[in-house]
Motif scaffolding. Structure first.
Motif, short mmCIF file in Angstrom:
data_model
loop_
_atom_site.label_atom_id
_atom_site.label_comp_id
_atom_site.label_asym_id
_atom_site.label_seq_id
_atom_site.Cartn_x
_atom_site.Cartn_y
_atom_site.Cartn_z
N VAL A 84 0.82 -1.05 -0.06
CA VAL A 84 -0.19 0.09 0.20
C VAL A 84 0.85 1.32 -0.21
O VAL A 84 0.66 2.24 -0.86
N VAL A 85 1.86 1.29 0.75
CA VAL A 85 2.77 2.41 1.02
C VAL A 85 3.53 2.77 -0.46
O VAL A 85 3.62 3.78 -0.87
N SER A 86 3.85 1.59 -1.01
CA SER A 86 4.53 1.73 -2.43
C SER A 86 3.78 2.08 -3.17
O SER A 86 4.09 2.73 -4.22
N GLY A 87 2.39 1.59 -3.23
CA GLY A 87 1.31 2.27 -4.33
C GLY A 87 1.13 3.74 -4.29
O GLY A 87 1.02 4.51 -5.10
N ALA A 88 1.29 4.18 -2.92
CA ALA A 88 1.01 5.73 -2.53
C ALA A 88 2.07 6.49 -3.43
O ALA A 88 1.85 7.33 -3.94
N TYR A 89 3.39 5.76 -3.35
CA TYR A 89 4.57 6.41 -4.05
C TYR A 89 4.23 6.41 -5.46
O TYR A 89 4.58 7.46 -6.15
N ALA A 90 3.89 5.40 -6.01
CA ALA A 90 3.96 5.19 -7.47
C ALA A 90 2.81 6.03 -8.12
O ALA A 90 2.87 6.60 -9.15
N GLY A 91 1.82 6.18 -7.21
CA GLY A 91 0.58 7.18 -7.59
C GLY A 91 1.28 8.57 -7.59
O GLY A 91 0.76 9.28 -8.91
N VAL A 92 1.90 9.08 -6.76
CA VAL A 92 2.41 10.38 -6.88
C VAL A 92 3.41 10.62 -7.80
O VAL A 92 3.45 11.66 -8.72
N ALA A 93 4.05 9.48 -8.10
CA ALA A 93 5.34 9.68 -9.12
C ALA A 93 4.57 9.78 -10.52
O ALA A 93 4.92 10.52 -11.40
N GLY A 94 3.58 8.91 -10.98
CA GLY A 94 2.80 8.96 -11.99
C GLY A 94 2.21 10.22 -12.32
O GLY A 94 2.00 10.61 -13.50
N ALA A 95 1.61 10.85 -11.24
CA ALA A 95 1.10 12.21 -11.40
C ALA A 95 1.95 13.14 -11.90
O ALA A 95 1.53 14.10 -12.62
#
Length: 318
Positions: free
Chosen positions: A214-225
């Motif tokens: 979940v934490v990794s997913g949050a980082y990926a979401g921010v980077a994608g944005a």
């Protein structure tokens, strides 16, 4: 000063120079390249929490990366949501999708986990390319992704947006350093070392793995944005499995299980990509050969040049 401390100092100085120097260079091309490196580095340090720290090989992170970009894009263009709320929503969407993927993928482990995350990510890619075309623009993508409108600063000026990326990157890096040095991070490393013994010691192995995902997913979401906004464009290619392959190569090249290693891996990967793509159309094959030789002769990645395998990430600072 020990060899390990010298290595940490060198890597920190390299990254500090990479962040500071572009502010004083007139070249827009270099500025855009370093912006790209910092965004991918944010993605890589989040990915490494799952891969390098917890020991789970995921090929599903492209789905989290692309979904973050689409979340920001749709909210800003279709619903006139501001950039910062959109960025937070991208982080939450990445985390929620990671939680959902984890419910299925974490039922298995090892190679089966990797293959299941790959299958789930490719489902997202197919949905974005075809079934959700009205929302995602299909293979044509969505142009005109906005940038922030904050404090009266013109973030359409690349130097200003680079400064914004630096701030987000440093916040993300600091949070990740704290997480990896915390009891949570130490529990994840215990799971990687021996999940059976970790369970016997009282750790909830499944919950900890899910939390890391979940934490990794949050980082990926921010980077994608951030990437969608940098490029003024987003397409389903961000969701493709090759995106997961790229971040895996970057992380292994720099040194998995270390905090700064993936950042150096991203920098080397992007710089090689930039130079090789100018020289030949077969640059990806050459890059693949370089990666193969690096994995053979640099078993612990670039970070391994400065400290040994046994010294990795025992406090979140390496």
């Amino acid at each position: 000063m020990t060899r390990r401390a010298m290595g940490q100092t060198v890597m920190v100085l390299i990254i500090a120079a990479m962040i500071i120097v572009p502010f004083f260079l007139p070249s827009e091309q270099w500025l855009n390249l370093v912006s790209l490196i910092l965004i991918w580095a944010l993605f890589a340090i989040g990915f490494d929490l799952v891969f390098g720290v917890t020991g789970m090989l995921s090929f599903g992170h492209a789905a989290l990366f692309g979904t973050g970009g689409y979340t920001l894009t749709v909210l800003m263009l279709s619903y006139q949501i501001g950039f910062l709320p959109g960025l937070i929503a991208a982080a939450l969407t990445g985390a929620l999708l990671a939680f959902g993927l984890g419910l299925f993928a974490l039922r298995v482990s090892g190679l089966f986990f990797a293959l299941l995350t790959l299958a789930l990510a490719q489902m997202m890619y197919i949905l974005a390319s075809n079934k959700l075309r009205a929302l995602t623009g299909g293979l044509d993508g969505i142009p005109g992704v906005p940038r922030p409108d904050l404090f009266g600063i013109d973030f359409y000026e690349n130097r200003n947006y680079y400064g914004f990326i630096v701030v987000v990157f440093l916040i993300g890096l600091a949070i990740m350093a704290l997480l990896r040095a915390s009891p949570f991070g130490r529990a994840l490393r215990a799971i990687q070392a021996n999940d059976t013994r970790a369970a016997q010691l009282g750790y909830n192995v499944h919950a900890l793995r899910q939390s890391a995902f979940v934490v990794s997913g949050a980082y990926a979401g921010v980077a994608g944005a951030l990437l969608a906004s940098l490029m003024f464009y987003i397409s389903p290619q961000m969701l493709h499995w090759s995106t997961s392959g790229d971040v895996l190569i970057m992380t292994v090249l720099g040194g998995k299980g270390t905090l700064l290693g993936p950042i150096l891996g991203v920098a080397v990967f992007e710089l090689l990509k930039e130079e090789l793509s100018r020289a030949t159309q077969y640059w990806y094959g050459i890059l693949g050969l370089i990666f193969i030789f690096a994995t053979i002769f640099l078993r612990n990645g670039i970070a391994g040049l400065f400290h040994g395998q046994d010294d990795r990430d025992d406090g979140g600072s390496s």
